[in-house]
Design a protein around this motif. Structure first.
Motif, PDB file in Angstrom:
ATOM      1  N   ALA A 151       0.939  -1.152   0.416  1.00 48.45           N
ATOM      2  CA  ALA A 151       0.086   0.072   0.447  1.00 48.45           C
ATOM      3  C   ALA A 151       0.956   1.297   0.320  1.00 48.45           C
ATOM      4  O   ALA A 151       0.602   2.420  -0.890  1.00 48.45           O
ATOM      5  N   GLY A 152       2.353   1.816   0.475  1.00 41.62           N
ATOM      6  CA  GLY A 152       2.946   2.455   0.944  1.00 41.62           C
ATOM      7  C   GLY A 152       3.402   2.566  -0.932  1.00 41.62           C
ATOM      8  O   GLY A 152       3.920   3.922  -0.866  1.00 41.62           O
ATOM      9  N   GLU A 153       3.853   1.255  -1.299  1.00 41.80           N
ATOM     10  CA  GLU A 153       4.243   1.209  -2.560  1.00 41.80           C
ATOM     11  C   GLU A 153       3.383   2.138  -3.538  1.00 41.80           C
ATOM     12  O   GLU A 153       3.809   3.096  -4.687  1.00 41.80           O
ATOM     13  N   ALA A 154       1.761   1.641  -3.553  1.00 40.43           N
ATOM     14  CA  ALA A 154       1.184   2.095  -4.493  1.00 40.43           C
ATOM     15  C   ALA A 154       0.672   4.019  -4.005  1.00 40.43           C
ATOM     16  O   ALA A 154       0.377   4.972  -5.350  1.00 40.43           O
ATOM     17  N   LEU A 155       0.948   4.097  -2.720  1.00 43.29           N
ATOM     18  CA  LEU A 155       0.328   5.266  -2.596  1.00 43.29           C
ATOM     19  C   LEU A 155       1.648   6.136  -3.013  1.00 43.29           C
ATOM     20  O   LEU A 155       1.332   7.204  -3.476  1.00 43.29           O
ATOM     21  N   THR A 156       3.012   5.855  -2.808  1.00 42.80           N
ATOM     22  CA  THR A 156       4.553   6.333  -4.052  1.00 42.80           C
ATOM     23  C   THR A 156       4.446   6.769  -4.814  1.00 42.80           C
ATOM     24  O   THR A 156       4.132   7.423  -5.841  1.00 42.80           O
ATOM     25  N   MET A 157       3.161   5.428  -5.607  1.00 47.18           N
ATOM     26  CA  MET A 157       3.214   5.819  -6.987  1.00 47.18           C
ATOM     27  C   MET A 157       2.135   6.888  -7.680  1.00 47.18           C
ATOM     28  O   MET A 157       2.099   7.303  -8.564  1.00 47.18           O
ATOM     29  N   SER A 158       1.176   7.019  -6.576  1.00 43.87           N
ATOM     30  CA  SER A 158      -0.072   6.773  -6.666  1.00 43.87           C
ATOM     31  C   SER A 158       0.560   8.806  -7.366  1.00 43.87           C
ATOM     32  O   SER A 158       0.002   9.428  -7.645  1.00 43.87           O
ATOM     33  N   ASP A 159       1.656   9.519  -6.769  1.00 43.55           N
ATOM     34  CA  ASP A 159       2.353  10.963  -6.611  1.00 43.55           C
ATOM     35  C   ASP A 159       2.375  10.951  -8.130  1.00 43.55           C
ATOM     36  O   ASP A 159       2.402  12.267  -8.765  1.00 43.55           O
TER      37      ASP A 159
END
Length: 205
Positions: free
Chosen positions: A35-43
């Motif tokens: 989920a943290g990776e997804a949040l980083t990618m969402s930026d």
């Protein structure tokens, strides 16, 4: 997720589903990492991806017991969903917030969040189910029935709504005590665990 030829949006989707799958199998540390990776990618993408990522992290906070961080993530997600005009996003975030507040023992705040979820998505049955279970927990089957009533009038009422109404009827007929129904509803709202399953098995007997 590591393929250099993949679009960033596809990589984000991959991280998101890795997180969901890991959470479903109880691997919460892996779920949080993804989920943290997804949040980083969402930026690198847009507010839609970021809001969903934040909601996912908020839901994980509930599962891990970090309720303060869960509230923070869900507040951020909710603001973005409102800005986007995404009513279902608002509803899912508010229902997650209701479960966080319920886990914290803040019943009034939990009910308010669930009502906001129902208002945002009146055709979605999950907020109604939450409200009905809260009514059963407090020993008020009449209130639970009233909350479920609109969905029971549909040509094909959702199966989960019919099952919830069956609990209401068990209590109304006196076949099961209010205490047992309340404990059952409480267990259903808790994150899945071996302890919860054991308690449910004991209640069945």
């Amino acid at each position: 997720t590591g393929a250099v030829y993949s679009q960033e949006s596809l990589q984000w989707v991959a991280w998101f589903w890795i997180s969901k799958a890991a959470a479903d199998t109880g691997n919460l540390s892996r779920a949080a990492e993804a989920a943290g990776e997804a949040l980083t990618m969402s930026d690198k993408l847009d507010d839609q991806a970021r809001s969903i990522s934040l909601r996912c992290l908020g839901e994980l906070g509930l599962l891990t017991g970090d309720l303060s961080q869960a509230r923070d993530y869900l507040d951020q997600a909710g603001e973005l969903f409102i800005r986007l005009g995404d009513d279902l996003g608002v509803a899912t975030t508010q229902l997650a917030r209701a479960r966080v507040e319920d886990a914290a023992g803040r019943t009034h705040e939990a009910m308010d969040a669930a009502l906001r979820a129902r208002e945002a998505a009146p055709d979605w049955d999950e907020p109604v189910l939450f409200l009905a279970r809260q009514a059963l927990i407090t020993g008020n089957p009449g209130r639970a029935a009233a909350v479920l009533y609109p969905f029971l009038q549909l040509d094909s009422p959702p199966a989960e709504v019919r099952r919830e109404m069956a609990l209401v009827e068990l209590l109304q007929r006196g076949e099961v005590t209010a205490d047992v129904i309340a404990r059952f509803c409480r267990l259903r709202e808790l994150p899945p665990s071996e302890e919860a399953v054991t308690k449910l098995e004991e209640m069945v007997h």
